[in-house]
Design a protein around this motif. Structure first.
Motif, mmCIF file in Angstrom:
data_model
loop_
_atom_site.group_PDB
_atom_site.id
_atom_site.type_symbol
_atom_site.label_atom_id
_atom_site.label_comp_id
_atom_site.label_asym_id
_atom_site.label_seq_id
_atom_site.Cartn_x
_atom_site.Cartn_y
_atom_site.Cartn_z
ATOM 1 N N ARG A 130 0.867 -1.195 0.000
ATOM 2 C CA ARG A 130 0.000 0.000 0.000
ATOM 3 C C ARG A 130 0.894 1.232 0.000
ATOM 4 O O ARG A 130 2.130 1.108 0.087
ATOM 5 C CB ARG A 130 -0.937 0.017 1.207
ATOM 6 N N GLY A 131 0.251 2.385 -0.112
ATOM 7 C CA GLY A 131 0.985 3.639 -0.018
ATOM 8 C C GLY A 131 2.024 3.804 -1.118
ATOM 9 O O GLY A 131 1.854 3.326 -2.247
ATOM 10 N N LEU A 132 3.097 4.484 -0.786
ATOM 11 C CA LEU A 132 4.140 4.797 -1.767
ATOM 12 C C LEU A 132 4.763 3.535 -2.373
ATOM 13 O O LEU A 132 5.030 3.490 -3.575
ATOM 14 C CB LEU A 132 5.231 5.652 -1.096
ATOM 15 N N THR A 145 -1.655 8.757 2.849
ATOM 16 C CA THR A 145 -1.474 7.311 3.010
ATOM 17 C C THR A 145 -1.925 6.903 4.409
ATOM 18 O O THR A 145 -2.190 7.747 5.273
ATOM 19 C CB THR A 145 0.015 6.909 2.867
ATOM 20 N N ASP A 146 -1.953 5.591 4.637
ATOM 21 C CA ASP A 146 -2.319 5.084 5.959
ATOM 22 C C ASP A 146 -1.384 5.643 7.030
ATOM 23 O O ASP A 146 -1.824 5.982 8.133
ATOM 24 C CB ASP A 146 -2.240 3.549 5.976
ATOM 25 N N ALA A 174 -1.462 12.216 -3.594
ATOM 26 C CA ALA A 174 -1.494 10.757 -3.506
ATOM 27 C C ALA A 174 -0.062 10.253 -3.730
ATOM 28 O O ALA A 174 0.747 10.936 -4.366
ATOM 29 C CB ALA A 174 -2.418 10.197 -4.580
ATOM 30 N N PRO A 175 0.250 9.056 -3.230
ATOM 31 C CA PRO A 175 1.599 8.539 -3.487
ATOM 32 C C PRO A 175 1.917 8.455 -4.978
ATOM 33 O O PRO A 175 3.069 8.683 -5.385
ATOM 34 C CB PRO A 175 1.602 7.155 -2.826
#
Ligand SMILES: NC(=O)c1ccc[n+]([C@@H]2O[C@H](COP(=O)([O-])OP(=O)(O)OC[C@H]3O[C@@H](n4cnc5c(N)ncnc54)[C@H](OP(=O)(O)O)[C@@H]3O)[C@@H](O)[C@H]2O)c1
Length: 248
Positions: A13-15, A183-184, A215-216
């Motif tokens: 998830r995320g970057l 992100t989380d 967003a990433p």
């Protein structure tokens, strides 16, 4: 032709997920990890079908897991991204209230494991004349209340990265501050975010406008630039690698 290979930690998830998707779209072979096996599987399943990806669930602090990652990489590694990271306890405590064991865990994930992973894949990186990217933070250089443990780990990561760069001039070795991203991790830190620290869900642009956090995926082009138009090794801010309009 053999595709280039990237090892990206924390890619569920995320970057890390955004970067893995961008590299997959370019035809790279990927080795990725994260602790939550189900989420990692779902993220990898969303990559292009033609992508060659080895997904290994595990914790970067686990030496056996790092050995598995290095074995999956094989003889040549073009890119290592030390992205997996631990924020520490939330709400982020002042240093006076940071349990030493929690600081040890943050340092184990954010500082010790990235160096250990570099050590594990160094021969493969050297064979490929590869690139190491360790994801840093503005908390490595700014004194934000509550961010002392995490920031100390990132500051130490920055210095390890700088020394690796001079010890291995045939490699490109970067510490990159991606800037705030939605992100989380950022949401987990949000309860204490304030004017004294990274903003919770928005940022104020130069002209005073309030903009949503990037967003990433918006930050990924900065990382790709390290591959396409590589600057000298060093500590960089993603915003400085993006076109001026994208970095607003
Ligand atoms: N978001 C921001 O605003 C911001 C700002 C500055 C710097 N950064 C840095 O940017 C990088 C990416 O952050 P992010 O916001 O994308 O984080 P994120 O959304 O929390 O994602 C973190 C990823 O790392 C994995 N992970 C965490 N601990 C791990 C461990 N011990 N072993 C293996 N995998 C682990 C997570 O999966 P599991 O939980 O399943 O393991 C997840 O895939 C981090 O280095 C962070 O410090 C972020």
């Amino acid at each position: 032709m053999t595709p280039p290979t990237a090892l990206v930690t924390g890619a569920s998830r995320g970057l890390g997920a955004a970067l893995a998707a961008a590299l997959a779209a370019r035809g790279w072979r990927l080795v990725v990890d994260a602790r939550d096996a189900g989420r990692l599987t779902r993220t990898v399943a969303a990559l292009p079908a033609a992508c060659r990806v080895t997904a290994l669930p595990g914790d970067v602090t686990d030496p056996a897991h790092r050995a598995d990652l290095a074995a999956a990489v094989g003889d040549r590694l073009d890119l290592l991204v030390n992205n997996a990271s631990d924020l520490g306890p939330t709400p982020l405590p002042r240093l006076a209230d940071l349990p030493p064991a929690a600081l040890e865990r943050v340092l184990a994930v954010n500082t010790v494991a990235p160096l250990a992973l570099v050590q594990a894949v160094l021969p493969a990186l050297e064979r490929a004349g590869g690139t190491v990217v360790s994801v840093s933070s503005d908390a490595a250089v700014e004194a934000y209340p509550g961010w002392g443990g995490y920031g100390a780990g990132k500051a130490a990561l920055d210095l390890l990265t700088a020394v690796l760069a001079v010890e291995h001039p045939a490699l490109r070795v970067y510490a990159v501050d991606p800037g705030d991203m939605a992100t989380d991790m950022h949401r987990a830190a949000a309860p204490v975010a304030s004017a004294q620290g990274p903003a919770a869900s928005s940022r104020v642009a130069g002209g005073g406008e309030v903009l949503p956090l990037p967003a990433p995926e918006d930050v990924v082009p900065a990382f790709l630039r390290l591959l396409d138009d590589p600057p000298p090794s060093g500590r960089l801010r993603a915003a400085d690698l993006l076109p001026a309009e994208a970095a607003r």
